[in-house]
Design a protein around this motif. Structure first.
Motif, PDB file in Angstrom:
ATOM      1  N   VAL A 111       0.734  -1.261  -0.011  1.00 33.99           N
ATOM      2  CA  VAL A 111      -0.095   0.028  -0.015  1.00 33.99           C
ATOM      3  C   VAL A 111       0.888   1.336   0.005  1.00 33.99           C
ATOM      4  CG1 VAL A 111      -2.277  -1.030   0.917  1.00 33.99           C
ATOM      5  CG2 VAL A 111      -0.633  -0.177   2.672  1.00 33.99           C
ATOM      6  N   ARG A 153      -8.721   6.307  -0.386  1.00 33.59           N
ATOM      7  CA  ARG A 153      -8.573   5.746   0.909  1.00 33.59           C
ATOM      8  C   ARG A 153      -7.975   6.491   1.714  1.00 33.59           C
ATOM      9  NH1 ARG A 153      -6.528  -0.323   2.271  1.00 33.59           N
ATOM     10  NH2 ARG A 153      -4.717   0.441   3.569  1.00 33.59           N
ATOM     11  N   ALA A 205      -0.196   0.769  11.954  1.00 31.13           N
ATOM     12  CA  ALA A 205       0.276   1.770  11.196  1.00 31.13           C
ATOM     13  C   ALA A 205       0.920   1.707   9.916  1.00 31.13           C
ATOM     14  CB  ALA A 205       1.072   2.688  12.189  1.00 31.13           C
ATOM     15  N   GLY A 206       1.793   0.307  10.100  1.00 31.83           N
ATOM     16  CA  GLY A 206       2.446   0.020   8.788  1.00 31.83           C
ATOM     17  C   GLY A 206       3.502   1.165   8.423  1.00 31.83           C
ATOM     18  N   VAL A 215       8.136  -4.162  11.797  1.00 31.98           N
ATOM     19  CA  VAL A 215       7.625  -3.378  10.816  1.00 31.98           C
ATOM     20  C   VAL A 215       8.228  -1.826  11.308  1.00 31.98           C
ATOM     21  CG1 VAL A 215       5.710  -2.231  10.093  1.00 31.98           C
ATOM     22  CG2 VAL A 215       5.800  -4.672  10.263  1.00 31.98           C
ATOM     23  N   VAL A 228       3.720  -3.659  19.305  1.00 35.04           N
ATOM     24  CA  VAL A 228       3.001  -4.707  20.136  1.00 35.04           C
ATOM     25  C   VAL A 228       2.027  -5.399  18.947  1.00 35.04           C
ATOM     26  CG1 VAL A 228       1.106  -2.908  20.511  1.00 35.04           C
ATOM     27  CG2 VAL A 228       1.568  -5.122  22.159  1.00 35.04           C
ATOM     28  N   GLY A 282      -7.108  -0.592   6.722  1.00 34.87           N
ATOM     29  CA  GLY A 282      -6.318  -1.735   5.953  1.00 34.87           C
ATOM     30  C   GLY A 282      -5.997  -2.922   7.131  1.00 34.87           C
ATOM     31  N   LEU A 283      -6.773  -2.762   8.166  1.00 38.79           N
ATOM     32  CA  LEU A 283      -6.338  -3.858   9.311  1.00 38.79           C
ATOM     33  C   LEU A 283      -7.314  -4.992   9.569  1.00 38.79           C
ATOM     34  CD1 LEU A 283      -5.090  -4.766  11.902  1.00 38.79           C
ATOM     35  CD2 LEU A 283      -6.395  -3.038  13.297  1.00 38.79           C
ATOM     36  N   LEU A 340      -7.207  -9.654  11.216  1.00 42.39           N
ATOM     37  CA  LEU A 340      -7.315  -9.970  12.726  1.00 42.39           C
ATOM     38  C   LEU A 340      -7.994 -11.368  12.863  1.00 42.39           C
ATOM     39  CD1 LEU A 340      -7.746  -6.540  14.572  1.00 42.39           C
ATOM     40  CD2 LEU A 340      -5.783  -8.125  14.262  1.00 42.39           C
TER      41      LEU A 340
HETATM   42  N1  SAM Z   1      -2.457   1.074   7.788  1.00 46.59           N
HETATM   43  C1  SAM Z   1      -1.179   1.023   7.190  1.00 46.59           C
HETATM   44  C2  SAM Z   1      -1.533   1.648   5.677  1.00 46.59           C
HETATM   45  O1  SAM Z   1      -2.761   1.620   5.477  1.00 46.59           O
HETATM   46  O2  SAM Z   1      -0.616   2.050   5.123  1.00 46.59           O
HETATM   47  C3  SAM Z   1      -0.810  -0.367   6.943  1.00 46.59           C
HETATM   48  C4  SAM Z   1      -1.856  -1.394   6.446  1.00 46.59           C
HETATM   49  S1  SAM Z   1      -1.238  -3.002   5.853  1.00 46.59           S
HETATM   50  C5  SAM Z   1      -2.498  -3.442   4.702  1.00 46.59           C
HETATM   51  C6  SAM Z   1      -1.600  -3.877   7.126  1.00 46.59           C
HETATM   52  C7  SAM Z   1      -0.931  -3.619   8.342  1.00 46.59           C
HETATM   53  O3  SAM Z   1      -1.293  -4.307   9.564  1.00 46.59           O
HETATM   54  C8  SAM Z   1       0.660  -4.127   8.363  1.00 46.59           C
HETATM   55  O4  SAM Z   1       1.504  -2.886   8.896  1.00 46.59           O
HETATM   56  C9  SAM Z   1       0.672  -4.950   9.424  1.00 46.59           C
HETATM   57  O5  SAM Z   1       1.986  -5.246  10.162  1.00 46.59           O
HETATM   58  C10 SAM Z   1      -0.377  -4.689  10.265  1.00 46.59           C
HETATM   59  N2  SAM Z   1      -0.973  -5.759  11.272  1.00 46.59           N
HETATM   60  C11 SAM Z   1      -1.971  -6.832  10.914  1.00 46.59           C
HETATM   61  N3  SAM Z   1      -2.143  -7.480  12.003  1.00 46.59           N
HETATM   62  C12 SAM Z   1      -1.349  -7.006  12.925  1.00 46.59           C
HETATM   63  C13 SAM Z   1      -1.346  -7.559  14.259  1.00 46.59           C
HETATM   64  N4  SAM Z   1      -1.918  -8.667  14.732  1.00 46.59           N
HETATM   65  N5  SAM Z   1      -0.601  -6.749  15.350  1.00 46.59           N
HETATM   66  C14 SAM Z   1       0.066  -5.666  14.747  1.00 46.59           C
HETATM   67  N6  SAM Z   1       0.001  -5.088  13.527  1.00 46.59           N
HETATM   68  C15 SAM Z   1      -0.773  -5.853  12.716  1.00 46.59           C
END
Ligand code: SAM
Length: 294
Positions: A21, A75, A99-100, A124, A148, A175-176, A180
């Motif tokens: 992204v 987005r 946050a990525g 990350v 975390v 995008g999260l 989960l």
């Molecule tokens: N929000 C950011 C953006 O839009 O640029 C990143 C979106 S990326 C598609 C998904 C992000 O979710 C990744 O950075 C990933 O490391 C984080 N992520 C997913 N599951 C996670 C978890 N269980 N704990 C921490 N971070 C998580």
């Protein structure tokens, strides 16, 4: 394929989606009519040195006509506007969940005294911090990375980083959610609610059910012969188990919820909505873009 407690760097598994992204944001930023400007995104792509996204940034012709990548500007702008509007209403804490490579702490004009917490997995955030330090980037807010896992006790880590649950906060989950498992997804909203005094806000992109997202992420390959994420099948990283419907859950818990469809959002930002194959017609009509105020 996912497992309990799995972790990743910026070039594998879920981490690679953050790099993806970021690449799409860098590409959007280079368009003459760009909706957003993220000059940090290309630094991350260059530093990661990952083959597919490095090539895509140099030559994005394979994405021509693909509805997915072009929507990243819309987005990003949706979440930018959300944070700026929360700031204008007096909110001085922001929490960017997952946050990525999001560079909002550096890009947006936050009011003085704003603290921006960025939660993501340790590797990350370590990669991100290293690249930003190499470029001597200066945040426009008090930026606090919180390394975390969002399946663990992240509220404790957030409070240890200085988060104040007595003060209003603006949360984003961009995008999260499909990454989960259902239990962590539902716990996320309960915890957001517990940590949010009145005046707090939240923004999410919510396609509610993972099967829809799986269909959506398979679309470019199926209809256009190209996967914007290269060899990575993003849908394999999603959880498809039961979970609460976020807008409904927030309403039931006293939040005032607003939703927009992708069509409405594209219209708001004066972007033509991409032509989708007929079987995806329902996607454009979902209330996927949700904000709520407590
Ligand atoms: N929000 C950011 C953006 O839009 O640029 C990143 C979106 S990326 C598609 C998904 C992000 O979710 C990744 O950075 C990933 O490391 C984080 N992520 C997913 N599951 C996670 C978890 N269980 N704990 C921490 N971070 C998580």
């Amino acid at each position: 394929m996912r497992s309990d407690g799995d972790s990743w760097s910026i070039v594998d598994s879920v981490g690679l989606t953050a790099l993806g992204v970021a690449t799409f944001r860098a590409l959007e930023s280079s368009e003459p009519d760009a909706l957003i400007r993220d000059d940090f995104a290309s630094w991350f792509v260059a530093a990661a040195g990952e083959h597919h996204f490095t090539e895509l940034l140099a030559d994005s012709s394979s994405l021509q006509g693909i509805p997915f990548a072009g929507f990243m500007g819309v987005r990003t702008k949706f979440f930018d506007d959300f944070f700026l509007s929360a700031a204008a209403s007096g909110v001085r804490q922001a929490v960017i969940l997952a946050a990525g490579l999001d560079a909002r702490a550096y890009r947006l004009d936050w009011p003085p005294d704003t603290t921006v917490f960025e939660i993501d997995q340790p590797k990350v955030l370590e990669f991100k911090g290293k690249v930003l330090a190499e470029h001597e980037a200066r945040p426009k807010a008090d930026r606090r990375p919180v390394a975390v896992d969002l399946r663990d006790d992240w509220p404790a880590a957030l409070e240890a980083a200085g988060f104040d649950p007595t003060k209003p906060v603006a949360w984003s989950a961009e995008g999260l959610l499909p990454f989960l498992p259902g239990t962590a997804h539902d716990a996320l909203f309960s915890r957001i609610d517990e940590l949010s005094p009145p005046g707090s806000r939240v923004a999410i992109d919510s396609f509610t059910d993972s099967s829809t997202l799986q269909r959506f992420s398979a679309m470019p390959d199926k209809f256009f012969g190209t996967n914007p994420f290269g060899d990575l099948d993003v849908s394999e990283l999603f959880y498809a188990d039961e979970r609460a419907d976020p807008p409904g859950w927030l309403s039931e818990h006293g939040w005032s919820v607003q939703g927009a469809t992708s069509l409405e959002l594209a219209d708001k930002y004066d972007r033509p909505f991409p032509e989708l194959p007929e079987e995806f017609d329902d996607l454009s009509k979902r209330l996927a873009w949700v904000t709520a105020v407590k």
